[in-house]
Design a protein around this motif. Structure first.
Motif: not given
Length: 564
Positions: A15-17, A33-34, A400-401, A412-415
């Motif tokens: 998630l950071f970048g 994205g990721c 709400s991801e 921690i489960f999604d992009y």
């Protein structure tokens, strides 16, 4: 143990970048994205160090089950029914010997990218912690990167037995998996597993439900849970040897520590056997255990040889309750006293990937409310402190991801992309231009407190004295809303006062004669004190028969430094 106080910056690597500011609910990697390991540039790592961090825990490095298709890189796909979210849980490990392909700019070079990340991190003066997930693996675990001469988990299992000390998994013989969850997911055919394997959260039947860790299977360390938990540790179970190999594999990559997921679900005998072998070769390597049962603390520290344990059910739960107005500040004293001398071995935190964000509607809804808790958590002892990326800016965690609903946590489960981190990074410039004034202000407070932890030896190495017992029913001190303690090293004395109330308080603090004797403080009518949080000076008295007068603003604190 070093003289340095460990300040761990936990970051969810994927998630950071990620710069995408219009992610869609349940979006794919193409849509949302990721972030990549490469986003941790020398500049980014320098900024994390500037916050006061000594260690960075890169969460989600090891390859885990995912709904993203990497077949063209010879990575087997996972059935979507047994993957949580499009990205998948980092705790459903699919290959213990590989790096998650999502995190690489160039997928075939993913291990080299990780090794470069470790080197970059070390060059910036930070140490590296990664997850070790020993209790369970993804349902379709398959290592593509298994070193020569080692065998796949479960390859030699006898599936006719529910339990055998020679098996890596537990089975439900002659039964197919009938999960009480959608067994089809987005696939044309439902997921099939025969015989069914036991589920990661110790579920020994073929019917895990949506609230179970249904995407994982439990590893067998020689404990026969269905027959009274009898232990079969002689000869050494095959799983032990396989897991020791995995620990050694990552230790060779020059990492500095493991955060061991759900360590108490693995028998302490395994740790007692494995950790000394790893440390014989890598003596400085840290082992941090995620444990929640205080009755097991001593076991995992002294038998299991862990360096540090999570202080979740003690200090974290206590501070959270005080911040939310459901508990008295006197409970802090009870929390550290209940540890019976192991408090220096506990890891303190107010946020991590499992817990709700402070600023979320489910916790404090205002990140400033937790500043007193931050001061206590970070400064009351020499033990490590951990913060979770975005906490320092008041990240809300109210998106709400996708698989992770609106629950006050960062998914921690999604992009996805994290708003405050995206603003802070500002495309890698870290110039603060996209941050709000409130975010900058909060960051300043975090940075001050966390850097003080190693600037002041009284915090990183000093003695601790709790003043609360002398201030119960105080004439000008509300023990339910304020907390006070001393730290001392050499001639430096620090007086800490925090105020969990929203209104400022003019306090009269009793310092008992025992504190003067114990810490060897000379009594004086007037001392010059500097508030380390603001740099402002004030005169205070330090006498056992006369209260020390201090005023503290709401949701705030003072750290008064006195040279004796």
């Amino acid at each position: 143990m070093s003289d340095e106080k460990l300040i761990i910056y936990q970051v969810f690597t994927r998630l950071f970048g990620n710069n995408n500011n219009h992610c869609i609910n349940n979006g794919s990697i193409t849509e949302n994205g990721c972030g990549k390991m490469a986003d941790f540039t020398a500049k980014a790592l320098g900024e994390i160090k500037k916050l006061g961090a000594t260690h960075i825990w890169y969460t989600g490095i090891i390859e885990h089950a995912t709904q993203t298709d990497y077949r063209r890189y010879n990575i087997r796909p996972d059935h979507p029914a047994i993957v949580k979210g499009k990205a998948g849980s980092p705790y459903a490990i699919k290959d213990y010997y590989d790096v998650d392909p999502d995190l690489a700019k160039d997928v075939p070079e993913r291990m080299r990218e990780f090794e470069n990340l470790v080197q970059r991190t070390h060059r910036s003066g930070l140490k590296v912690i990664i997850d070790f997930v020993p209790n369970h693996v993804a349902r379709q675990y398959h290592s593509d990167m298994q070193p020569d001469g080692t065998s796949q988990l479960g390859a030699n299992d006898d599936t006719d037995y529910a339990f055998s000390p020679y098996n890596n998994f537990y089975y439900i013989p002659q039964s197919e998996l009938h999960g009480q969850f959608d067994m089809k997911g987005a696939a044309a055919e439902p997921y099939k597993e025969f015989p069914a394997k036991a589920t990661g959260n110790n579920r020994f039947d073929a019917y895990p439900n949506i609230n179970d860790w249904y995407e994982t299977v439990k590893l067998n360390y020689g404990v026969d849970y269905q027959n009274g938990g009898t232990c079969h540790f002689n000869p050494i179970p095959d799983t032990w040897n396989k897991m020791l190999d995995i620990l050694m594999f990552w230790a060779e990559k020059h990492i500095d520590g493991f955060r061991c997921d759900m360590a108490e679900m693995v028998p302490v005998e395994f740790w007692e056997w494995a950790i000394p072998q790893v440390k014989a070769k890598y003596p400085a390597l840290l082992f941090i255990a995620e444990v929640y049962n205080p009755k097991e603390y001593g076991n995992y520290l002294f038998r299991g040889k862990f360096d540090y344990l999570y202080d979740k059910v003690g200090l974290y739960d206590t501070l959270r309750a005080i911040v939310c107005g459901n508990e008295s500040a006197t409970a802090i004293t009870r929390a550290w006293q209940s540890l019976g001398g192991i408090e220096k071995r506990m890891l303190n935190f107010l946020e991590n990937h499992d817990e709700q964000r402070i600023a979320s509607d489910f916790f404090a809804s205002n990140p400033r409310k937790a500043i007193p808790a931050l001061i206590v958590s970070a400064c009351m002892n020499v033990n490590p402190m951990m913060i979770y990326f975005g906490q320092e800016f008041g990240e809300l965690g109210m998106d709400s991801e996708g698989f992770s609903g609106r629950d006050g946590r960062t998914t921690i489960f999604d992009y996805w992309s994290v708003d405050t981190i995206r603003r802070w990074r500002n495309g890698g410039k870290f110039d603060g231009k996209m941050l709000t004034d409130n975010q900058k202000h909060l960051y300043g407070i975090y940075q001050r407190i966390l850097t003080l932890c190693n600037e002041e030896k009284a915090i990183s190495q000093g003695d601790f004295f709790d003043l609360m017992y002398a201030n119960i029913n105080g004439w000008r001190f509300n023990e339910h809303k304020q907390y006070t303690f001393l730290r001392k090293y050499g001639r430096d004395l620090l007086l800490f006062v925090v105020n969990f109330d929203h209104i400022s308080a003019d306090l009269a603090i009793n310092i008992p004669s025992h504190a003067f004797d114990f810490l060897q403080i000379p009594q004086m009518e007037q001392y010059r004190a500097v508030d380390l949080l603001t740099g402002k000076e004030e005169n205070i008295s330090l006498l056992p028969y006369k209260a020390t007068e201090i005023s503290v603003e709401g949701y705030s604190g003072k750290i008064l430094k006195i040279k004796l």
